[in-house]
Design a protein around this motif. Structure first.
Motif, PDB file in Angstrom:
ATOM      1  N   VAL A  18       6.263   1.602   2.794  1.00  0.00           N
ATOM      2  CA  VAL A  18       4.882   1.829   2.351  1.00  0.00           C
ATOM      3  C   VAL A  18       4.539   3.315   2.354  1.00  0.00           C
ATOM      4  O   VAL A  18       3.995   3.838   1.384  1.00  0.00           O
ATOM      5  CB  VAL A  18       3.893   1.048   3.255  1.00  0.00           C
ATOM      6  CG1 VAL A  18       2.454   1.382   2.907  1.00  0.00           C
ATOM      7  CG2 VAL A  18       4.148  -0.439   3.142  1.00  0.00           C
ATOM      8  N   THR A  19       4.875   4.015   3.446  1.00  0.00           N
ATOM      9  CA  THR A  19       4.434   5.410   3.575  1.00  0.00           C
ATOM     10  C   THR A  19       5.244   6.371   2.717  1.00  0.00           C
ATOM     11  O   THR A  19       4.682   7.239   2.062  1.00  0.00           O
ATOM     12  CB  THR A  19       4.492   5.862   5.038  1.00  0.00           C
ATOM     13  OG1 THR A  19       5.817   5.689   5.541  1.00  0.00           O
ATOM     14  CG2 THR A  19       3.515   5.084   5.893  1.00  0.00           C
ATOM     15  N   GLY A  22       5.802   4.677  -1.273  1.00  0.00           N
ATOM     16  CA  GLY A  22       4.566   4.421  -2.004  1.00  0.00           C
ATOM     17  C   GLY A  22       4.383   2.983  -2.473  1.00  0.00           C
ATOM     18  O   GLY A  22       3.582   2.728  -3.365  1.00  0.00           O
ATOM     19  N   VAL A  23       5.096   2.049  -1.890  1.00  0.00           N
ATOM     20  CA  VAL A  23       4.919   0.643  -2.242  1.00  0.00           C
ATOM     21  C   VAL A  23       3.612   0.159  -1.633  1.00  0.00           C
ATOM     22  O   VAL A  23       3.277   0.511  -0.506  1.00  0.00           O
ATOM     23  CB  VAL A  23       6.114  -0.205  -1.720  1.00  0.00           C
ATOM     24  CG1 VAL A  23       5.905  -1.676  -2.003  1.00  0.00           C
ATOM     25  CG2 VAL A  23       7.408   0.292  -2.318  1.00  0.00           C
ATOM     26  N   ALA A  24       2.872  -0.641  -2.368  1.00  0.00           N
ATOM     27  CA  ALA A  24       1.604  -1.174  -1.862  1.00  0.00           C
ATOM     28  C   ALA A  24       1.876  -2.088  -0.670  1.00  0.00           C
ATOM     29  O   ALA A  24       2.897  -2.771  -0.610  1.00  0.00           O
ATOM     30  CB  ALA A  24       0.885  -1.944  -2.959  1.00  0.00           C
ATOM     31  N   VAL A  25       0.930  -2.093   0.270  1.00  0.00           N
ATOM     32  CA  VAL A  25       1.085  -2.901   1.473  1.00  0.00           C
ATOM     33  C   VAL A  25       1.229  -4.377   1.104  1.00  0.00           C
ATOM     34  O   VAL A  25       2.098  -5.084   1.632  1.00  0.00           O
ATOM     35  CB  VAL A  25      -0.107  -2.689   2.437  1.00  0.00           C
ATOM     36  CG1 VAL A  25      -0.042  -3.658   3.603  1.00  0.00           C
ATOM     37  CG2 VAL A  25      -0.140  -1.255   2.924  1.00  0.00           C
ATOM     38  N   ALA A  26       0.397  -4.839   0.172  1.00  0.00           N
ATOM     39  CA  ALA A  26       0.445  -6.251  -0.219  1.00  0.00           C
ATOM     40  C   ALA A  26       1.806  -6.604  -0.824  1.00  0.00           C
ATOM     41  O   ALA A  26       2.377  -7.654  -0.513  1.00  0.00           O
ATOM     42  CB  ALA A  26      -0.667  -6.559  -1.204  1.00  0.00           C
ATOM     43  N   GLN A  27       2.342  -5.734  -1.661  1.00  0.00           N
ATOM     44  CA  GLN A  27       3.642  -5.991  -2.286  1.00  0.00           C
ATOM     45  C   GLN A  27       4.757  -5.974  -1.246  1.00  0.00           C
ATOM     46  O   GLN A  27       5.643  -6.824  -1.263  1.00  0.00           O
ATOM     47  CB  GLN A  27       3.926  -4.958  -3.382  1.00  0.00           C
ATOM     48  CG  GLN A  27       5.229  -5.189  -4.108  1.00  0.00           C
ATOM     49  CD  GLN A  27       5.255  -6.518  -4.849  1.00  0.00           C
ATOM     50  OE1 GLN A  27       4.279  -6.880  -5.502  1.00  0.00           O
ATOM     51  NE2 GLN A  27       6.345  -7.248  -4.727  1.00  0.00           N
ATOM     52  N   GLU A  36      -0.083  -9.168   6.152  1.00  0.00           N
ATOM     53  CA  GLU A  36      -0.562  -7.789   6.049  1.00  0.00           C
ATOM     54  C   GLU A  36      -0.979  -7.238   7.405  1.00  0.00           C
ATOM     55  O   GLU A  36      -0.773  -6.062   7.692  1.00  0.00           O
ATOM     56  CB  GLU A  36      -1.743  -7.696   5.073  1.00  0.00           C
ATOM     57  CG  GLU A  36      -1.317  -7.661   3.633  1.00  0.00           C
ATOM     58  CD  GLU A  36      -2.459  -7.266   2.708  1.00  0.00           C
ATOM     59  OE1 GLU A  36      -3.222  -6.333   3.055  1.00  0.00           O
ATOM     60  OE2 GLU A  36      -2.575  -7.895   1.652  1.00  0.00           O
ATOM     61  N   ARG A  40       0.329  -3.695   8.901  1.00  0.00           N
ATOM     62  CA  ARG A  40      -0.664  -2.644   9.187  1.00  0.00           C
ATOM     63  C   ARG A  40      -0.645  -2.256  10.670  1.00  0.00           C
ATOM     64  O   ARG A  40      -0.800  -1.094  11.005  1.00  0.00           O
ATOM     65  CB  ARG A  40      -2.050  -3.086   8.756  1.00  0.00           C
ATOM     66  CG  ARG A  40      -2.193  -3.156   7.256  1.00  0.00           C
ATOM     67  CD  ARG A  40      -3.615  -3.409   6.816  1.00  0.00           C
ATOM     68  NE  ARG A  40      -3.700  -3.646   5.396  1.00  0.00           N
ATOM     69  CZ  ARG A  40      -3.707  -2.689   4.470  1.00  0.00           C
ATOM     70  NH1 ARG A  40      -3.629  -1.439   4.831  1.00  0.00           N
ATOM     71  NH2 ARG A  40      -3.798  -2.999   3.191  1.00  0.00           N
TER      72      ARG A  40
END
Length: 96
Positions: A18-19, A22-27, A36, A40
């Motif tokens: 994610v960080t 740049g992949v979305a958290v949901a994906q 999620e 998180r």
């Protein structure tokens, strides 16, 4: 149903997905089959202290290890105090 466990490396790679990438958290959660809230929480833990995040398998962090040592010392000191109290009562009874 058995609770799933994840290695430290898996958690770090999930956070970096994610960080850094740049992949979305949901994906990322769908791809890794996580909720999620779990991802998180891992992100918050990793952001706070990357080197000390996810100690796992009973290895305590520095603060937790210190707290455990202090609790052990307090228990020992209480036992010594109780022994001295009992000895005082015993010897006070013999003196009279």
């Amino acid at each position: 149903m058995k609770r799933r466990t994840f290695s430290r490396e898996f958690k770090i790679e999930a956070v970096r997905l994610v960080t850094d990438r740049g992949v979305a958290v949901a994906q990322a959660c769908r791809d890794l089959e996580l909720s999620e809230s779990v991802l998180r929480r891992w992100m918050r833990e990793f952001e706070g202290a990357p080197s000390g995040a996810f100690p796992g398998h009973g290895r305590l962090g520095q603060e937790q290890a210190e707290i455990a040592a202090l609790r052990k010392e307090v228990a020992r000191l209480k036992a010594e105090r109780d022994i001295l109290k009992k000895a005082t009562v015993f010897f006070a009874r013999d003196a009279t």
